[in-house]
Design an enzyme around this catalytic site. Structure first.
Site, mmCIF file in Angstrom:
data_model
loop_
_atom_site.group_PDB
_atom_site.id
_atom_site.type_symbol
_atom_site.label_atom_id
_atom_site.label_comp_id
_atom_site.label_asym_id
_atom_site.label_seq_id
_atom_site.Cartn_x
_atom_site.Cartn_y
_atom_site.Cartn_z
ATOM 1 N N ASP A 45 0.867 -1.185 -0.064
ATOM 2 C CA ASP A 45 0.061 0.079 -0.007
ATOM 3 C C ASP A 45 0.840 1.285 -0.122
ATOM 4 O OD1 ASP A 45 -2.192 1.895 0.343
ATOM 5 O OD2 ASP A 45 -3.187 0.194 1.372
ATOM 6 N N ASP A 46 0.343 2.230 0.367
ATOM 7 C CA ASP A 46 1.162 3.615 0.514
ATOM 8 C C ASP A 46 2.298 3.321 1.497
ATOM 9 O OD1 ASP A 46 -0.840 4.807 -1.349
ATOM 10 O OD2 ASP A 46 -1.965 5.029 0.460
#
Length: 246
Positions: free
Chosen positions: A31-32
Site C-alpha cells: 500500500d502507500d
C-alpha cells in the site's frame, strides 16, 4: 507526537496526528509507504482533528501498487503543514498522491516536497478530487474539500509512464500548485505527458513542460517554497539509556 527511525516491511500511517517525524526509513509496502489521513466524511468532520506539522525525511520506498507519500483519501479533519524531503523510491505507482472527493470537506494545504529521486513510476504526481469511496450514504454532498498550497521542487524521475495526473473538482479547482526544477524521463514517448483538469498553479524549470493550467513562469529567482522554520519535533532528541539491574 510520533517518530519513526528504523526500516521495516510495513507502511507508516498517521491519522489525526500532530507533530510527527518519520525519518531514515526503508519501507516495502503493498500500500502507500506513508499515508496521512484525518477522518472520513461526516465522521471526520464531526471529530475535527487535523493531521499537521508532519516531517518525512530520508525515506526509501518500494510500493508497486500505491504511492510513496499519500494524503487522504480520508482527510475530513484537514491535513496541513506536511514537509517531505530527500525521498528515494523504486518501482512505485506514484511519487506523491493527494486523494479526496466531494463529501470529504476540510482541506489539504501547505504541503511541501523537495529532493525526490524516483525510478519506475506510473505517475510522479497524482491528485484526484473524485476518489468516490464513502463509508455510507450520510455524507454531505455540499462538503467540498479545499486543496491549496502544494509545492514540489527538485525532483528527478526516470522510467516514468506519465509525468502527472492532476484532477481537481469542477467549480472547486485545486489551487496554489507550484512545481519547480523537475525533470521526468519517460519510459516511452507520449503525446500527453501531463494531464490536468480543474487545477491552477505555476511551474518553472520543468521537463517535459507542465500542462497549460500550471503556468510556465520561466526562470525565476525564487523557486517553489520550502519552510525554513523548525517544527517542534525537530527540537526533540532521543538519548540512549543503560540500565543495570542490581
Amino acid at each position: 507526537m510520533g517518530k519513526a527511525t528504523s526500516g521495516g516491511q510495513n507502511f507508516a500511517a498517521t491519522d489525526s496526528c500532530s507533530n510527527v517525524r518519520i525519518e531514515d526509513c526503508y519501507i516495502v509496502s503493498g500500500d502507500d509507504c506513508v499515508a496521512i489521513k484525518s477522518g472520513w466524511d461526516e465522521y471526520g468532520i464531526a471529530y475535527g482533528m487535523p493531521s499537521q506539522h508532519i516531517v518525512v525525511r530520508r525515506l526509501t520506498c518500494i510500493s508497486p501498487t500505491s504511492a510513496v507519500i499519500a494524503l487522504g483519501s480520508e482527510m475530513s479533519g484537514g491535513i496541513q503543514d506536511v514537509r517531505a524531503e530527500d525521498i528515494t523510491a523504486f518501482g512505485s505507482e506514484s511519487g506523491v498522491r493527494i486523494k479526496t472527493a466531494v463529501g470529504r470537506g476540510a482541506y489539504v494545504r501547505d504541503v511541501y516536497v523537495r529532493r525526490m529521486n524516483l525510478d519506475g513510476m506510473k505517475w510522479v504526481f497524482w491528485m484526484t478530487g473524485s476518489y468516490k469511496s464513502h463509508p455510507d450514504d450520510k455524507y454531505d454532498p455540499n462538503a467540498i474539500p479545499v486543496v491549496d498550497g502544494i509545492s514540489y521542487s527538485e525532483v528527478v524521475a526516470r522510467n516514468v509512464t506519465t509525468a502527472a495526473r492532476l484532477e481537481g473538482i469542477p467549480n472547486a479547482p485545486f489551487r496554489g500548485i507550484c512545481i519547480s526544477n523537475v525533470t521526468v524521463a519517460l519510459a516511452k514517448p507520449s503525446k500527453m505527458p501531463w494531464y490536468c483538469a480543474d487545477v491552477e498553479g505555476i511551474s518553472s524549470g520543468v521537463t517535459p513542460p507542465a500542462c497549460a493550467p500550471i503556468t510556465d513562469e520561466g526562470a525565476v529567482a525564487e523557486p517553489c517554497p520550502f519552510p525554513a522554520d523548525p517544527l517542534p519535533m525537530d527540537q526533540l532528541a532521543f538519548h540512549q539509556c543503560i540500565y543495570t539491574a542490581s
